[in-house]
Write an enzyme that holds these catalytic residues in place. Structure first.
Site, PDB file in Angstrom:
ATOM      1  N   ILE A 115      52.980  75.706  55.340  1.00  0.00           N
ATOM      2  CA  ILE A 115      51.846  74.879  54.924  1.00  0.00           C
ATOM      3  C   ILE A 115      52.314  73.979  53.780  1.00  0.00           C
ATOM      4  O   ILE A 115      52.857  74.461  52.783  1.00  0.00           O
ATOM      5  CB  ILE A 115      50.659  75.758  54.491  1.00  0.00           C
ATOM      6  CG1 ILE A 115      50.205  76.623  55.665  1.00  0.00           C
ATOM      7  CG2 ILE A 115      49.504  74.895  53.985  1.00  0.00           C
ATOM      8  CD1 ILE A 115      49.102  77.612  55.322  1.00  0.00           C
ATOM      9  N   PRO A 117      51.682  70.953  50.886  1.00  0.00           N
ATOM     10  CA  PRO A 117      50.654  70.334  50.044  1.00  0.00           C
ATOM     11  C   PRO A 117      50.814  68.816  49.986  1.00  0.00           C
ATOM     12  O   PRO A 117      51.881  68.282  50.293  1.00  0.00           O
ATOM     13  CB  PRO A 117      50.909  70.955  48.677  1.00  0.00           C
ATOM     14  CG  PRO A 117      52.406  71.136  48.659  1.00  0.00           C
ATOM     15  CD  PRO A 117      52.788  71.504  50.068  1.00  0.00           C
ATOM     16  N   THR A 119      50.627  67.157  47.165  1.00  0.00           N
ATOM     17  CA  THR A 119      51.225  66.802  45.876  1.00  0.00           C
ATOM     18  C   THR A 119      52.745  66.684  45.935  1.00  0.00           C
ATOM     19  O   THR A 119      53.335  65.853  45.251  1.00  0.00           O
ATOM     20  CB  THR A 119      50.831  67.846  44.814  1.00  0.00           C
ATOM     21  OG1 THR A 119      51.035  69.158  45.356  1.00  0.00           O
ATOM     22  CG2 THR A 119      49.384  67.676  44.405  1.00  0.00           C
ATOM     23  N   GLY A 200      46.231  74.637  48.200  1.00  0.00           N
ATOM     24  CA  GLY A 200      45.059  75.065  47.449  1.00  0.00           C
ATOM     25  C   GLY A 200      44.745  76.532  47.662  1.00  0.00           C
ATOM     26  O   GLY A 200      45.226  77.168  48.600  1.00  0.00           O
ATOM     27  N   GLY A 218      49.464  81.144  44.233  1.00  0.00           N
ATOM     28  CA  GLY A 218      48.198  80.772  43.626  1.00  0.00           C
ATOM     29  C   GLY A 218      48.349  79.572  42.709  1.00  0.00           C
ATOM     30  O   GLY A 218      49.445  79.046  42.516  1.00  0.00           O
ATOM     31  N   CYS A 251      52.686  72.543  40.074  1.00  0.00           N
ATOM     32  CA  CYS A 251      51.732  73.568  39.620  1.00  0.00           C
ATOM     33  C   CYS A 251      52.225  74.320  38.395  1.00  0.00           C
ATOM     34  O   CYS A 251      51.442  75.005  37.730  1.00  0.00           O
ATOM     35  CB  CYS A 251      51.410  74.538  40.747  1.00  0.00           C
ATOM     36  SG  CYS A 251      52.851  75.380  41.431  1.00  0.00           S
ATOM     37  N   LEU A 419      56.317  79.167  44.297  1.00  0.00           N
ATOM     38  CA  LEU A 419      56.469  80.057  43.165  1.00  0.00           C
ATOM     39  C   LEU A 419      55.445  81.180  43.248  1.00  0.00           C
ATOM     40  O   LEU A 419      54.252  80.977  43.023  1.00  0.00           O
ATOM     41  CB  LEU A 419      56.282  79.281  41.844  1.00  0.00           C
ATOM     42  CG  LEU A 419      57.048  77.950  41.719  1.00  0.00           C
ATOM     43  CD1 LEU A 419      56.782  77.319  40.351  1.00  0.00           C
ATOM     44  CD2 LEU A 419      58.541  78.128  41.946  1.00  0.00           C
TER      45      LEU A 419
END
Length: 493
Positions: A115, A117, A119, A200, A218, A251, A419
């Protein structure tokens, strides 16, 4: 009807990609170290040759971040990653304990679902493709719809480079018609053995609920504590370098700055000198109103934007050359919007009296949406480092930029764009994810202890006098009768 047709096509495409990847992975599982290394070297070469074009495409499509920083991310996800993983043993016998006669043999997991993201779309696709191949897995990507073109291009480049170097066709796939139905189908289809989720919270939770192994990460809500012994100029420089790197889209970037009262004025002056702007309470509220939607959900239009772009959107005036916006906060939670994760060039600013208060505040901030992820500490006191080593995170980053430190660019941590946050953050791992997380290990174990006798022989010596270890029925009855006799004398039986 048109949407219905699109969803059907999307799901069918996903099924085809999964089947093709499984067929290819079955072949890849037979490859040796030399063959795998040749494939990865060609993937790295393709990533480097297209680092700039992929970065430009990502910024153009998403509007997030900066081209020059995304170029570095693409380089880091390929060349720097390869340097780290090249010596890793992920094929055949990877460990042999000659004393205990146990041999460990690596086996691939199978087909992975990646998956991706919005960003960090191209760098994450490159990174996941390379660690998948290193561990002889296939991978199919589920891109974020707002980063479809650049993710699809990165996946195609990686697959083409792999195939050109000898990998089976379709070993790396990517959904070209993304939809929630397609993502759910890929999560649950039989061909997928493991999910690697970067995105997310809702997406990560969905991955863990798919009924199969998953590695999800997370959110980060990284507090940066500048302790009184810190090199203030260096600390501020590191924080600004981190928060402005790709405009805060990693993140692991700092979200809050915590300073002690005794150095508050020095820190504020240093921030101003290096490009920080301290907003008034009214300006802070205006910016917060633009940053968040539906409570404290990040407004996508503000993700990865420059300080100037955010200021313009909020209708506030800032000095030319401002790099980051800082807003003072007096607490944590709903009433203090900047206490939440902000994947952009805005920082919360807190003042405390001493380290214990800073410690308590860090825990509150982490529990407000970043537990398990990372914490940044600036200090010249080694004892202080150990005091903060007990905080509920798995990366304590000392005297470095948090973004670059967390992913392993400025620290000795494993280079990674996934991470783990451990069980504290709802993750299956607390590590920076590497190829070693994507293998199964079988063990060949030789017998080293004689266990051919009866159970009674194995447990001989428990009160028995027979030196051979055997206990006869007569001996057992003798002990039982003796115990009964003693109990009767005491009146207990």
């Amino acid at each position: 009807m048109e949407n219905f047709d699109y969803d059907l096509q999307s799901v069918q495409e996903t099924r085809n990609l999964a089947r093709q990847a499984k067929q290819a992975q079955t072949q890849l599982a037979t490859f040796n170290c030399e063959q795998i290394d040749k494939i990865i070297r060609n993937m790295v070469k393709a990533a480097e040759e297209n680092a700039v074009s992929l970065a430009k495409l990502a910024v153009e499509e998403t509007g997030f971040g900066k081209v020059e920083d995304k170029v570095f991310k693409n380089h880091f996800a390929s060349t720097e990653l390869y340097k780290f993983i090249q010596p890793m043993q992920t094929i055949g016998v990877i460990k042999e304990d000659k004393i205990n006669k146990v041999m460990e043999i690596a086996e691939p997991v199978g087909v992975l679902m990646g998956i991706i993201p919005s960003t960090n779309p191209t760098s994450t696709a490159i990174y996941k493709a390379i660690i998948a191949i290193k561990s002889r897995n296939g991978i199919v990507f589920s891109p974020h719809p707002s980063a479809l073109k650049c993710t699809l291009q990165a996946a195609r480049l990686m697959n083409d480079a792999a195939v050109a170097a000898g990998a089976p066709a379709n070993i790396i796939g990517c959904i070209a018609k993304p939809s929630m139905d397609a993502t759910n189908e890929l999560m649950k289809c039989d061909e997928v053995a493991m999910i690697i989720a970067t995105g997310g919270s809702a997406m990560v939770k969905a991955a863990y609920s798919a009924g199969k192994p998953a590695l999800g990460v997370g959110p980060g809500n990284v507090p940066a504590y500048i302790e009184r012994t810190a090199n203030i100029s260096k600390a501020v420089k590191n924080i600004i370098a981190s928060k402005t790197f790709d405009n805060g889209t990693i993140c692991a970037s700092e979200q809050s700055v915590i300073v002690e009262e005794c150095i508050r004025d020095q820190v504020m002056e240093e921030f101003r000198r290096q490009g920080g702007y301290f907003m008034t309470p009214a300006e802070t509220n205006q910016v917060a109103g633009k940053l968040f939607v539906r409570g404290h959900a990040m407004n996508a239009k503000m993700v990865g934007r420059s300080a100037q772009a955010i200021a313009d959107s909020a209708g506030i005036t800032i000095p030319p050359g401002t790099k980051v916006l800082l807003g003072e906060q007096q607490g944590v939670g709903e009433a203090y919007p900047l206490s939440y994760e902000k994947l952009t060039t805005v920082l919360a600013f807190y003042t405390v009296q001493e380290w214990q208060e800073a410690c308590d505040l860090c825990i509150k901030l982490l529990n407000n949406g970043g537990v398990g992820h990372s914490l940044s500490l600036h200090t010249e006191n080694p004892e202080m480092t150990m005091k903060f080593a007990g905080k509920p995170v798995f990366r304590i980053l000392v005297n470095t930029s948090s973004s670059q430190g967390g992913v392993g660019a400025s620290t000795g941590l494993s280079p990674a764009f996934t991470l783990g946050c451990g069980t504290w953050g709802g993750s299956a791992t607390s590590d920076n994810v590497t190829p070693l997380h994507l293998i199964n290990i079988k063990r060949v174990a030789y017998g080293i202890k004689d266990f051919t006798g009866s159970t009674a022989t194995a447990y001989a010596g428990c009160g028995a006098q027979d030196t051979t270890g055997a206990i006869s029925e007569d001996q057992i009855m003798s002990v039982v009768n003796e115990v009964i006799s003693l109990l009767r004398k005491k009146g207990d039986c």
